[in-house]
Design a protein around this motif. Sequence first.
Motif, PDB file in Angstrom:
ATOM      1  N   THR A 115      -0.129  83.607  82.064  1.00  0.00           N
ATOM      2  CA  THR A 115       1.010  84.302  82.769  1.00  0.00           C
ATOM      3  C   THR A 115       2.313  83.545  82.123  1.00  0.00           C
ATOM      4  O   THR A 115       2.524  82.373  82.381  1.00  0.00           O
ATOM      5  CB  THR A 115       1.098  84.018  84.251  1.00  0.00           C
ATOM      6  OG1 THR A 115      -0.379  84.393  84.779  1.00  0.00           O
ATOM      7  CG2 THR A 115       1.978  85.169  85.036  1.00  0.00           C
ATOM      8  N   SER A 116       3.128  84.535  81.554  1.00  0.00           N
ATOM      9  CA  SER A 116       4.331  84.252  81.010  1.00  0.00           C
ATOM     10  C   SER A 116       5.375  83.457  81.920  1.00  0.00           C
ATOM     11  O   SER A 116       6.124  82.789  81.597  1.00  0.00           O
ATOM     12  CB  SER A 116       5.005  85.267  80.156  1.00  0.00           C
ATOM     13  OG  SER A 116       5.440  86.226  80.851  1.00  0.00           O
ATOM     14  N   ASN A 117       5.396  84.085  83.129  1.00  0.00           N
ATOM     15  CA  ASN A 117       6.508  83.477  84.133  1.00  0.00           C
ATOM     16  C   ASN A 117       6.322  81.906  84.710  1.00  0.00           C
ATOM     17  O   ASN A 117       6.945  81.517  85.396  1.00  0.00           O
ATOM     18  CB  ASN A 117       6.763  84.434  85.299  1.00  0.00           C
ATOM     19  CG  ASN A 117       5.710  84.820  86.177  1.00  0.00           C
ATOM     20  OD1 ASN A 117       4.675  84.575  85.875  1.00  0.00           O
ATOM     21  ND2 ASN A 117       5.840  85.224  87.338  1.00  0.00           N
ATOM     22  N   THR A 118       4.851  81.507  84.207  1.00  0.00           N
ATOM     23  CA  THR A 118       4.731  80.242  85.008  1.00  0.00           C
ATOM     24  C   THR A 118       4.290  79.339  83.789  1.00  0.00           C
ATOM     25  O   THR A 118       4.062  78.192  83.928  1.00  0.00           O
ATOM     26  CB  THR A 118       3.410  80.218  85.878  1.00  0.00           C
ATOM     27  OG1 THR A 118       2.255  80.775  85.306  1.00  0.00           O
ATOM     28  CG2 THR A 118       3.904  80.853  87.166  1.00  0.00           C
ATOM     29  N   ASN A 119       4.331  79.607  82.764  1.00  0.00           N
ATOM     30  CA  ASN A 119       4.006  78.786  81.446  1.00  0.00           C
ATOM     31  C   ASN A 119       5.278  78.956  80.321  1.00  0.00           C
ATOM     32  O   ASN A 119       5.465  80.262  79.986  1.00  0.00           O
ATOM     33  CB  ASN A 119       2.989  79.263  80.695  1.00  0.00           C
ATOM     34  CG  ASN A 119       1.562  79.141  81.393  1.00  0.00           C
ATOM     35  OD1 ASN A 119       1.069  77.825  81.425  1.00  0.00           O
ATOM     36  ND2 ASN A 119       1.111  80.040  82.398  1.00  0.00           N
ATOM     37  N   PHE A 120       6.022  77.973  80.425  1.00  0.00           N
ATOM     38  CA  PHE A 120       7.327  78.118  79.643  1.00  0.00           C
ATOM     39  C   PHE A 120       8.007  76.860  79.249  1.00  0.00           C
ATOM     40  O   PHE A 120       7.435  75.613  79.784  1.00  0.00           O
ATOM     41  CB  PHE A 120       8.227  78.729  80.371  1.00  0.00           C
ATOM     42  CG  PHE A 120       8.911  77.996  81.708  1.00  0.00           C
ATOM     43  CD1 PHE A 120       9.906  77.303  81.520  1.00  0.00           C
ATOM     44  CD2 PHE A 120       8.251  78.358  82.957  1.00  0.00           C
ATOM     45  CE1 PHE A 120      10.203  76.638  82.799  1.00  0.00           C
ATOM     46  CE2 PHE A 120       8.574  77.689  84.121  1.00  0.00           C
ATOM     47  CZ  PHE A 120       9.711  76.864  83.956  1.00  0.00           C
ATOM     48  N   GLY A 142      -3.457  71.926  91.168  1.00  0.00           N
ATOM     49  CA  GLY A 142      -2.806  71.273  89.927  1.00  0.00           C
ATOM     50  C   GLY A 142      -1.351  70.368  90.474  1.00  0.00           C
ATOM     51  O   GLY A 142      -1.143  70.461  91.734  1.00  0.00           O
ATOM     52  N   LEU A 143      -0.779  69.625  89.601  1.00  0.00           N
ATOM     53  CA  LEU A 143       0.076  68.902  90.094  1.00  0.00           C
ATOM     54  C   LEU A 143       1.453  69.570  90.730  1.00  0.00           C
ATOM     55  O   LEU A 143       2.214  69.002  91.253  1.00  0.00           O
ATOM     56  CB  LEU A 143       0.763  67.722  88.930  1.00  0.00           C
ATOM     57  CG  LEU A 143      -0.605  66.784  88.701  1.00  0.00           C
ATOM     58  CD1 LEU A 143      -0.132  65.723  87.535  1.00  0.00           C
ATOM     59  CD2 LEU A 143      -0.966  65.832  89.623  1.00  0.00           C
ATOM     60  N   ASN A 144       1.631  70.751  89.843  1.00  0.00           N
ATOM     61  CA  ASN A 144       2.978  71.483  90.483  1.00  0.00           C
ATOM     62  C   ASN A 144       2.677  72.451  91.439  1.00  0.00           C
ATOM     63  O   ASN A 144       3.678  73.378  91.611  1.00  0.00           O
ATOM     64  CB  ASN A 144       3.436  71.948  88.812  1.00  0.00           C
ATOM     65  CG  ASN A 144       2.494  73.245  88.426  1.00  0.00           C
ATOM     66  OD1 ASN A 144       1.438  73.364  88.869  1.00  0.00           O
ATOM     67  ND2 ASN A 144       2.971  73.786  87.404  1.00  0.00           N
ATOM     68  N   VAL A 162       0.962  71.339  85.348  1.00  0.00           N
ATOM     69  CA  VAL A 162       2.054  70.472  85.367  1.00  0.00           C
ATOM     70  C   VAL A 162       3.394  71.101  85.018  1.00  0.00           C
ATOM     71  O   VAL A 162       3.497  71.830  84.134  1.00  0.00           O
ATOM     72  CB  VAL A 162       1.604  69.543  84.349  1.00  0.00           C
ATOM     73  CG1 VAL A 162       2.660  68.322  84.255  1.00  0.00           C
ATOM     74  CG2 VAL A 162       0.133  68.941  84.554  1.00  0.00           C
ATOM     75  N   THR A 163       4.354  70.468  85.816  1.00  0.00           N
ATOM     76  CA  THR A 163       5.660  70.728  85.348  1.00  0.00           C
ATOM     77  C   THR A 163       6.595  69.410  85.215  1.00  0.00           C
ATOM     78  O   THR A 163       6.544  68.547  85.957  1.00  0.00           O
ATOM     79  CB  THR A 163       6.612  71.623  86.547  1.00  0.00           C
ATOM     80  OG1 THR A 163       5.606  72.737  87.035  1.00  0.00           O
ATOM     81  CG2 THR A 163       7.891  71.661  86.285  1.00  0.00           C
ATOM     82  N   VAL A 164       7.019  68.992  84.110  1.00  0.00           N
ATOM     83  CA  VAL A 164       7.865  68.235  83.853  1.00  0.00           C
ATOM     84  C   VAL A 164       9.408  68.374  83.326  1.00  0.00           C
ATOM     85  O   VAL A 164       9.388  69.474  82.464  1.00  0.00           O
ATOM     86  CB  VAL A 164       7.087  66.996  82.892  1.00  0.00           C
ATOM     87  CG1 VAL A 164       5.816  66.551  83.195  1.00  0.00           C
ATOM     88  CG2 VAL A 164       6.841  67.837  81.582  1.00  0.00           C
ATOM     89  N   TYR A 224       9.090  80.973  87.053  1.00  0.00           N
ATOM     90  CA  TYR A 224       9.024  80.575  88.545  1.00  0.00           C
ATOM     91  C   TYR A 224       8.488  78.942  88.194  1.00  0.00           C
ATOM     92  O   TYR A 224       7.611  78.819  87.599  1.00  0.00           O
ATOM     93  CB  TYR A 224       8.052  81.147  89.402  1.00  0.00           C
ATOM     94  CG  TYR A 224       7.768  80.491  90.516  1.00  0.00           C
ATOM     95  CD1 TYR A 224       8.381  80.827  91.661  1.00  0.00           C
ATOM     96  CD2 TYR A 224       6.580  79.712  90.681  1.00  0.00           C
ATOM     97  CE1 TYR A 224       8.517  80.004  92.637  1.00  0.00           C
ATOM     98  CE2 TYR A 224       6.498  79.015  91.911  1.00  0.00           C
ATOM     99  CZ  TYR A 224       7.272  79.175  92.931  1.00  0.00           C
ATOM    100  OH  TYR A 224       7.193  78.662  94.006  1.00  0.00           O
ATOM    101  N   LYS A 225       9.480  78.241  88.544  1.00  0.00           N
ATOM    102  CA  LYS A 225       9.265  76.664  88.476  1.00  0.00           C
ATOM    103  C   LYS A 225       8.474  76.064  89.549  1.00  0.00           C
ATOM    104  O   LYS A 225       8.906  76.257  90.585  1.00  0.00           O
ATOM    105  CB  LYS A 225      10.552  76.045  88.168  1.00  0.00           C
ATOM    106  CG  LYS A 225      10.330  74.557  87.656  1.00  0.00           C
ATOM    107  CD  LYS A 225      11.794  73.916  87.221  1.00  0.00           C
ATOM    108  CE  LYS A 225      12.416  73.318  88.322  1.00  0.00           C
ATOM    109  NZ  LYS A 225      13.504  72.509  88.066  1.00  0.00           N
ATOM    110  N   GLY A 226       7.422  75.474  89.055  1.00  0.00           N
ATOM    111  CA  GLY A 226       6.618  74.565  90.228  1.00  0.00           C
ATOM    112  C   GLY A 226       7.259  73.454  90.514  1.00  0.00           C
ATOM    113  O   GLY A 226       8.518  73.118  90.094  1.00  0.00           O
TER     114      GLY A 226
END
Length: 176
Positions: free
Chosen positions: A66-71, A91-93, A98-100, A171-173
Amino acid sequence: MAMFLLVWAGSAAAQERELTKEEEKALQARIDSLQHAEAERAIYERAFTLEADQVIFKRGETAYVTSNTNFVSVEGDHAVVQTAFNIPVSGLNGLGGVTVEGRFSDYDLRKNKKGDLFLSFNVVGVGISARVDVTLYNGGNQAIVNIIPNFNSNNISLRGVVLPLDKSRVYKGSPL
């Protein structure tokens, strides 16, 4: 009155005609050119998001996501790298990945003779220390980003489109 209706109907039909293949190609080329200029400007201004719809793993396996959660997003002097796979584990996010985020340095931007734009920068943060290489292909806003961690060999690539921040809908986790 009947003559007026026939003339009006004929002009309306002429306005609603189908585009020829050549006209469609020319229109698509113009749209691609505008998208490329917009993406290039956003990269130069350090205010862009690459929304990925495909992930390519270290050994070449691919997955559609999904493009709105992989960026990968850059704003000012900060960068965010997020992956979120469509799996039942949170997951961690909280999204299955993962969100870093962190500050970036060595923002190196160059263009080749074909018009392809190459961007490299280093991101250092709580959960990341990696080199990020972005290639924006000439003629559109399609791009690929290679994420190369400094402390392991778990390289990952994301393929998608580059958008200015104001047009991006991600959408940022929860970050690390």
